[in-house]
Design an enzyme around this catalytic site. Structure first.
Site, PDB file in Angstrom:
ATOM      1  N   LYS A  13       0.826  -1.217   0.000  1.00 40.65           N
ATOM      2  CA  LYS A  13       0.000   0.000   0.000  1.00 40.65           C
ATOM      3  C   LYS A  13       0.860   1.267   0.000  1.00 40.65           C
ATOM      4  CE  LYS A  13      -2.212  -0.727   3.902  1.00 40.65           C
ATOM      5  NZ  LYS A  13      -1.678  -1.993   4.444  1.00 40.65           N
ATOM      6  N   ARG A  88     -10.022   1.541   8.205  1.00 40.11           N
ATOM      7  CA  ARG A  88      -9.498   0.262   8.658  1.00 40.11           C
ATOM      8  C   ARG A  88     -10.629  -0.607   9.213  1.00 40.11           C
ATOM      9  NH1 ARG A  88      -4.114   0.844   8.747  1.00 40.11           N
ATOM     10  NH2 ARG A  88      -2.943  -0.810   9.768  1.00 40.11           N
ATOM     11  N   ARG A 127      10.822  -6.304   6.968  1.00 42.53           N
ATOM     12  CA  ARG A 127      11.095  -4.874   7.185  1.00 42.53           C
ATOM     13  C   ARG A 127      11.929  -4.627   8.424  1.00 42.53           C
ATOM     14  NH1 ARG A 127       5.249  -2.315   7.173  1.00 42.53           N
ATOM     15  NH2 ARG A 127       4.803  -2.446   4.977  1.00 42.53           N
ATOM     16  N   ARG A 144      10.132   0.705  15.353  1.00 43.12           N
ATOM     17  CA  ARG A 144       9.196  -0.099  14.577  1.00 43.12           C
ATOM     18  C   ARG A 144       8.830  -1.359  15.331  1.00 43.12           C
ATOM     19  NH1 ARG A 144       7.736   1.086   9.484  1.00 43.12           N
ATOM     20  NH2 ARG A 144       6.191  -0.408  10.160  1.00 43.12           N
TER      21      ARG A 144
HETATM   22  P1  AMP Z   1      -0.006   0.730   9.144  1.00 44.82           P
HETATM   23  O1  AMP Z   1       1.354   1.279   8.903  1.00 44.82           O
HETATM   24  O2  AMP Z   1      -1.045   1.275   8.218  1.00 44.82           O
HETATM   25  O3  AMP Z   1      -0.024  -0.777   9.199  1.00 44.82           O
HETATM   26  O4  AMP Z   1      -0.463   1.228  10.602  1.00 44.82           O
HETATM   27  C1  AMP Z   1       0.327   0.951  11.742  1.00 44.82           C
HETATM   28  C2  AMP Z   1      -0.549   0.938  12.976  1.00 44.82           C
HETATM   29  O5  AMP Z   1      -1.197   2.215  13.138  1.00 44.82           O
HETATM   30  C3  AMP Z   1      -1.671  -0.070  12.953  1.00 44.82           C
HETATM   31  O6  AMP Z   1      -1.228  -1.375  13.353  1.00 44.82           O
HETATM   32  C4  AMP Z   1      -2.637   0.551  13.957  1.00 44.82           C
HETATM   33  O7  AMP Z   1      -2.188   0.361  15.280  1.00 44.82           O
HETATM   34  C5  AMP Z   1      -2.512   2.029  13.661  1.00 44.82           C
HETATM   35  N1  AMP Z   1      -3.494   2.503  12.627  1.00 44.82           N
HETATM   36  C6  AMP Z   1      -3.197   3.004  11.406  1.00 44.82           C
HETATM   37  N2  AMP Z   1      -4.309   3.353  10.747  1.00 44.82           N
HETATM   38  C7  AMP Z   1      -5.346   3.082  11.566  1.00 44.82           C
HETATM   39  C8  AMP Z   1      -6.755   3.205  11.469  1.00 44.82           C
HETATM   40  N3  AMP Z   1      -7.338   3.704  10.348  1.00 44.82           N
HETATM   41  N4  AMP Z   1      -7.515   2.816  12.516  1.00 44.82           N
HETATM   42  C9  AMP Z   1      -6.951   2.334  13.623  1.00 44.82           C
HETATM   43  N5  AMP Z   1      -5.641   2.167  13.798  1.00 44.82           N
HETATM   44  C10 AMP Z   1      -4.825   2.537  12.785  1.00 44.82           C
END
Ligand code: AMP
Length: 197
Positions: A13, A88, A127, A144
């Protein structure tokens, strides 16, 4: 153009979001990156989100919905945007539609990058060993913690449980573009642009 990009962890993504935003001259809004930076800077948003992000859990809907309401009102959002990591949950998807209705705007497409679960796992877990492969946020390794194997698995489980219903939500509204994400990034980008035109 107003787009959402969907897919599990490691689906590509972030890479596609960057490429598409560059190509289409629209703003990239990545909630994962926003949250990681907010945590690093220990802002109010970061302090609220930190306990969830570190465990791989979703941050409560209200926090993200409020963030998105403010973000889409920023001047740069007027030229169009691509949301990465949002919505999400089905609830966030519905709330996004309500918000867009308020703003008199419409989502053009939700792009779904489909990849097998083993690919999600291998790409995400890798990663944490090769941070240079993850230019989406150049935070050092220690920041991370959400890329540890058990946390990656939790994020994949949450993808199935929470994000898959969003595919139905957009599919029903004929807004869903499903793309094979298990091919080289250039090919994925090419397919997306072809389907958008
Ligand atoms: P990502 O890099 O998109 O996988 O996001 C990393 C972390 O941020 C996720 O594992 C969630 O803890 C939090 N997160 C990101 N976007 C959302 C969202 N739309 N709703 C809830 N938590 C989110």
């Amino acid at each position: 153009m107003r787009l959402v990009i969907l897919g599990g962890p490691g689906a590509g993504k972030g890479t596609q979001a960057r490429r598409l935003c560059h190509q289409l001259s629209i703003s990239e809004i990545s909630t994962g990156n926003v949250l990681r930076k907010a945590i690093a800077a220990q802002t109010d948003l970061g302090l609220q989100a930190q306990p969830y992000v570190e465990k791989g859990e979703l941050v409560p809907d209200e926090i993200l919905i409020e963030f998105m309401r403010q973000r889409l009102l920023q001047p740069d959002a007027a030229k169009g945007w691509l949301l990465e990591g949002y919505p999400r949950t089905a609830f966030q998807a519905e709330e996004l539609d309500f918000l867009l209705e308020d703003l008199n705007q419409q989502l053009d497409w939700a792009i779904y990058l489909e990849v097998p679960e083993t690919v999600m796992f291998n790409r995400s877990a890798r990663r944490s060993h090769l941070p240079e492969e993850n230019p989406k946020d150049s935070l050092p390794l220690g920041q991370r913690p959400d890329d540890r194997p058990e946390i990656v698995q939790r994020r994949i489980d949450l993808f199935h449980e929470r994000t898959v219903p969003i595919l139905e939500y957009y599919g029903y509204r004929q807004r869903l573009l499903t793309i094979n994400g298990n091919q080289p990034p250039e090919q994925v980008q090419h397919e997306i642009l072809e389907r958008l035109s």
